[in-house]
Design a protein around this motif. Structure first.
Motif, PDB file in Angstrom:
ATOM      1  N   ASN A  37       8.518  27.467  -7.844  1.00 33.57           N
ATOM      2  CA  ASN A  37       9.083  26.191  -8.286  1.00 33.57           C
ATOM      3  C   ASN A  37       8.894  25.119  -7.217  1.00 33.57           C
ATOM      4  O   ASN A  37       8.513  23.986  -7.521  1.00 33.57           O
ATOM      5  N   ALA A  38       9.143  25.482  -5.968  1.00 29.40           N
ATOM      6  CA  ALA A  38       8.930  24.527  -4.870  1.00 29.40           C
ATOM      7  C   ALA A  38       7.454  24.142  -4.780  1.00 29.40           C
ATOM      8  O   ALA A  38       7.115  22.976  -4.548  1.00 29.40           O
ATOM      9  N   THR A  39       6.575  25.120  -4.991  1.00 21.80           N
ATOM     10  CA  THR A  39       5.133  24.866  -4.956  1.00 21.80           C
ATOM     11  C   THR A  39       4.727  23.913  -6.078  1.00 21.80           C
ATOM     12  O   THR A  39       3.930  22.988  -5.866  1.00 21.80           O
ATOM     13  N   TYR A  40       5.279  24.116  -7.269  1.00 22.83           N
ATOM     14  CA  TYR A  40       4.963  23.230  -8.394  1.00 22.83           C
ATOM     15  C   TYR A  40       5.412  21.800  -8.095  1.00 22.83           C
ATOM     16  O   TYR A  40       4.709  20.834  -8.409  1.00 22.83           O
ATOM     17  N   MET A  41       6.587  21.670  -7.487  1.00 21.22           N
ATOM     18  CA  MET A  41       7.091  20.341  -7.158  1.00 21.22           C
ATOM     19  C   MET A  41       6.224  19.678  -6.088  1.00 21.22           C
ATOM     20  O   MET A  41       5.962  18.480  -6.146  1.00 21.22           O
ATOM     21  N   THR A  42       5.773  20.464  -5.116  1.00 19.99           N
ATOM     22  CA  THR A  42       4.895  19.930  -4.073  1.00 19.99           C
ATOM     23  C   THR A  42       3.569  19.487  -4.687  1.00 19.99           C
ATOM     24  O   THR A  42       3.031  18.429  -4.340  1.00 19.99           O
ATOM     25  N   SER A  43       3.059  20.280  -5.612  1.00 18.17           N
ATOM     26  CA  SER A  43       1.832  19.925  -6.311  1.00 18.17           C
ATOM     27  C   SER A  43       2.002  18.601  -7.056  1.00 18.17           C
ATOM     28  O   SER A  43       1.117  17.733  -7.019  1.00 18.17           O
ATOM     29  N   ASN A  44       3.137  18.444  -7.725  1.00 16.98           N
ATOM     30  CA  ASN A  44       3.408  17.195  -8.445  1.00 16.98           C
ATOM     31  C   ASN A  44       3.487  16.011  -7.481  1.00 16.98           C
ATOM     32  O   ASN A  44       2.953  14.929  -7.763  1.00 16.98           O
ATOM     33  N   ALA A  45       4.140  16.215  -6.336  1.00 18.34           N
ATOM     34  CA  ALA A  45       4.247  15.143  -5.349  1.00 18.34           C
ATOM     35  C   ALA A  45       2.856  14.744  -4.856  1.00 18.34           C
ATOM     36  O   ALA A  45       2.554  13.552  -4.717  1.00 18.34           O
ATOM     37  N   LEU A  46       2.003  15.727  -4.619  1.00 11.49           N
ATOM     38  CA  LEU A  46       0.635  15.444  -4.191  1.00 11.49           C
ATOM     39  C   LEU A  46      -0.121  14.650  -5.256  1.00 11.49           C
ATOM     40  O   LEU A  46      -0.847  13.694  -4.942  1.00 11.49           O
ATOM     41  N   ALA A  47       0.060  15.003  -6.512  1.00  8.96           N
ATOM     42  CA  ALA A  47      -0.593  14.268  -7.602  1.00  8.96           C
ATOM     43  C   ALA A  47      -0.117  12.813  -7.640  1.00  8.96           C
ATOM     44  O   ALA A  47      -0.916  11.894  -7.870  1.00  8.96           O
ATOM     45  N   LEU A  48       1.162  12.594  -7.408  1.00  4.40           N
ATOM     46  CA  LEU A  48       1.693  11.227  -7.393  1.00  4.40           C
ATOM     47  C   LEU A  48       1.128  10.439  -6.217  1.00  4.40           C
ATOM     48  O   LEU A  48       0.855   9.241  -6.337  1.00  4.40           O
ATOM     49  N   VAL A  49       0.939  11.107  -5.079  1.00  5.51           N
ATOM     50  CA  VAL A  49       0.328  10.442  -3.927  1.00  5.51           C
ATOM     51  C   VAL A  49      -1.142  10.152  -4.209  1.00  5.51           C
ATOM     52  O   VAL A  49      -1.653   9.086  -3.853  1.00  5.51           O
ATOM     53  N   ASN A  50      -1.827  11.069  -4.869  1.00  2.00           N
ATOM     54  CA  ASN A  50      -3.225  10.826  -5.232  1.00  2.00           C
ATOM     55  C   ASN A  50      -3.346   9.640  -6.184  1.00  2.00           C
ATOM     56  O   ASN A  50      -4.287   8.849  -6.087  1.00  2.00           O
ATOM     57  N   LYS A  51      -2.387   9.516  -7.095  1.00  2.00           N
ATOM     58  CA  LYS A  51      -2.386   8.356  -7.994  1.00  2.00           C
ATOM     59  C   LYS A  51      -2.182   7.073  -7.192  1.00  2.00           C
ATOM     60  O   LYS A  51      -2.844   6.066  -7.441  1.00  2.00           O
ATOM     61  N   LEU A  52      -1.290   7.126  -6.229  1.00  2.00           N
ATOM     62  CA  LEU A  52      -1.068   5.981  -5.343  1.00  2.00           C
ATOM     63  C   LEU A  52      -2.353   5.621  -4.611  1.00  2.00           C
ATOM     64  O   LEU A  52      -2.720   4.453  -4.522  1.00  2.00           O
ATOM     65  N   ALA A  53      -3.070   6.632  -4.137  1.00  2.00           N
ATOM     66  CA  ALA A  53      -4.317   6.394  -3.400  1.00  2.00           C
ATOM     67  C   ALA A  53      -5.338   5.673  -4.259  1.00  2.00           C
ATOM     68  O   ALA A  53      -6.037   4.781  -3.791  1.00  2.00           O
ATOM     69  N   THR A  54      -5.426   6.057  -5.534  1.00  2.00           N
ATOM     70  CA  THR A  54      -6.405   5.414  -6.421  1.00  2.00           C
ATOM     71  C   THR A  54      -5.985   4.000  -6.803  1.00  2.00           C
ATOM     72  O   THR A  54      -6.821   3.181  -7.151  1.00  2.00           O
ATOM     73  N   THR A  55      -4.703   3.718  -6.714  1.00  2.00           N
ATOM     74  CA  THR A  55      -4.208   2.379  -7.044  1.00  2.00           C
ATOM     75  C   THR A  55      -4.567   1.397  -5.942  1.00  2.00           C
ATOM     76  O   THR A  55      -4.832   0.236  -6.208  1.00  2.00           O
ATOM     77  N   GLY A  56      -4.547   1.867  -4.708  1.00  2.00           N
ATOM     78  CA  GLY A  56      -4.928   1.027  -3.576  1.00  2.00           C
ATOM     79  C   GLY A  56      -3.764   0.238  -3.007  1.00  2.00           C
ATOM     80  O   GLY A  56      -2.660   0.231  -3.552  1.00  2.00           O
ATOM     81  N   PRO A  57      -4.019  -0.473  -1.899  1.00  2.00           N
ATOM     82  CA  PRO A  57      -2.947  -1.198  -1.201  1.00  2.00           C
ATOM     83  C   PRO A  57      -2.378  -2.369  -1.985  1.00  2.00           C
ATOM     84  O   PRO A  57      -1.288  -2.841  -1.676  1.00  2.00           O
ATOM     85  N   GLY A  58      -3.065  -2.797  -3.027  1.00  2.00           N
ATOM     86  CA  GLY A  58      -2.546  -3.896  -3.839  1.00  2.00           C
ATOM     87  C   GLY A  58      -1.235  -3.573  -4.514  1.00  2.00           C
ATOM     88  O   GLY A  58      -0.451  -4.469  -4.833  1.00  2.00           O
ATOM     89  N   CYS A  59      -0.944  -2.288  -4.692  1.00  2.00           N
ATOM     90  CA  CYS A  59       0.300  -1.886  -5.352  1.00  2.00           C
ATOM     91  C   CYS A  59       1.513  -2.143  -4.454  1.00  2.00           C
ATOM     92  O   CYS A  59       2.651  -2.089  -4.938  1.00  2.00           O
ATOM     93  N   LEU A  60       1.306  -2.421  -3.191  1.00  2.00           N
ATOM     94  CA  LEU A  60       2.421  -2.629  -2.262  1.00  2.00           C
ATOM     95  C   LEU A  60       3.010  -4.029  -2.372  1.00  2.00           C
ATOM     96  O   LEU A  60       4.086  -4.285  -1.847  1.00  2.00           O
ATOM     97  N   VAL A  61       2.327  -4.925  -3.044  1.00  2.00           N
ATOM     98  CA  VAL A  61       2.753  -6.324  -3.117  1.00  2.00           C
ATOM     99  C   VAL A  61       4.159  -6.467  -3.697  1.00  2.00           C
ATOM    100  O   VAL A  61       4.989  -7.186  -3.158  1.00  2.00           O
ATOM    101  N   ASN A  62       4.463  -5.772  -4.756  1.00  2.00           N
ATOM    102  CA  ASN A  62       5.766  -5.902  -5.423  1.00  2.00           C
ATOM    103  C   ASN A  62       6.743  -4.812  -5.044  1.00  2.00           C
ATOM    104  O   ASN A  62       7.717  -4.590  -5.726  1.00  2.00           O
ATOM    105  N   ASP A  63       6.472  -4.115  -3.976  1.00  2.00           N
ATOM    106  CA  ASP A  63       7.347  -3.024  -3.562  1.00  2.00           C
ATOM    107  C   ASP A  63       8.505  -3.512  -2.802  1.00  2.00           C
ATOM    108  O   ASP A  63       9.011  -3.766  -2.013  1.00  2.00           O
TER     109      ASP A  63
END
Length: 190
Positions: free
Chosen positions: A164-190
């Motif tokens: 279960n912890a591994t699955y959650m870590t995998s999900n967190a990595l996927a969310l970070v990968n999505k962030l990476a593909t979005t690029g630094p422009g996503c930080l503007v409204n953060d």
């Protein structure tokens, strides 16, 4: 004979009369964020409470994913440390060490995600993906010692918790990968 007329509850009427008002409306954000993960059902369950604050921000979803994973990994680490078994003493000791390394990598990742900058974005996200991948490796390594063993009830419970912890870590990595593909422009409204 008189029949008693029952009235619908005010909440039911509100949902029928005003279909735009729905408790699941906020789930659109979490479902969209979790759509990139390997375990979307678990992701939605674990991150639904962040919908109103994270909305469509990839960096907030990445932080939320790592944050809830830290909580789960702490619980598993505590569980592993409390187990006493002469038969599995060395394996459990290795697992505890692996989960401490996992926690270190998750905390390091969250620290960077909280301080993302447009100028260092690529390096920062690269570091975070490396650390989350290392965390996955550590979690997987924990289970290596149990592969050839008789899978009694306690071992199966341990494996399920680690998975279960591994699955959650995998999900967190996927969310970070999505962030990476979005690029630094996503930080503007953060």
């Amino acid at each position: 004979m008189m029949t008693q007329v029952k009235f619908a509850s005010p909440i039911f009427l509100l949902l029928v009369v005003m279909p735009w008002f729905s408790p699941t409306l906020g789930n659109d954000y979490v479902e969209e964020a979790c759509s990139v993960t390997r375990y979307p059902g678990l992701c939605v369950d674990m991150l639904a409470s962040f919908s109103s604050t994270a909305k469509d921000s990839p960096s907030k979803w990445a932080r939320a994913g790592v944050s809830v994973t830290i909580g789960e990994v702490k619980l598993v680490a505590k569980y592993l440390a409390a187990l006493k078994s002469k038969r599995y003493k060395n394996i459990l000791s290795d697992c505890v060490e692996c989960f401490q390394d996992t926690l270190d990598n998750l905390h390091r990742s969250l620290g960077v995600l909280r301080n993302l900058s447009a100028s260092e974005f690529s390096n920062q996200v690269g570091d975070v993906t490396t650390w989350l991948s290392a965390a996955l490796t550590d979690e997987d390594t924990c289970l290596d010692g149990f592969e050839e063993r008789n899978k009694g009830k306690r071992v199966v419970n341990l494996i399920n918790r680690v998975n279960n912890a591994t699955y959650m870590t995998s999900n967190a990595l996927a969310l970070v990968n999505k962030l990476a593909t979005t690029g630094p422009g996503c930080l503007v409204n953060d």
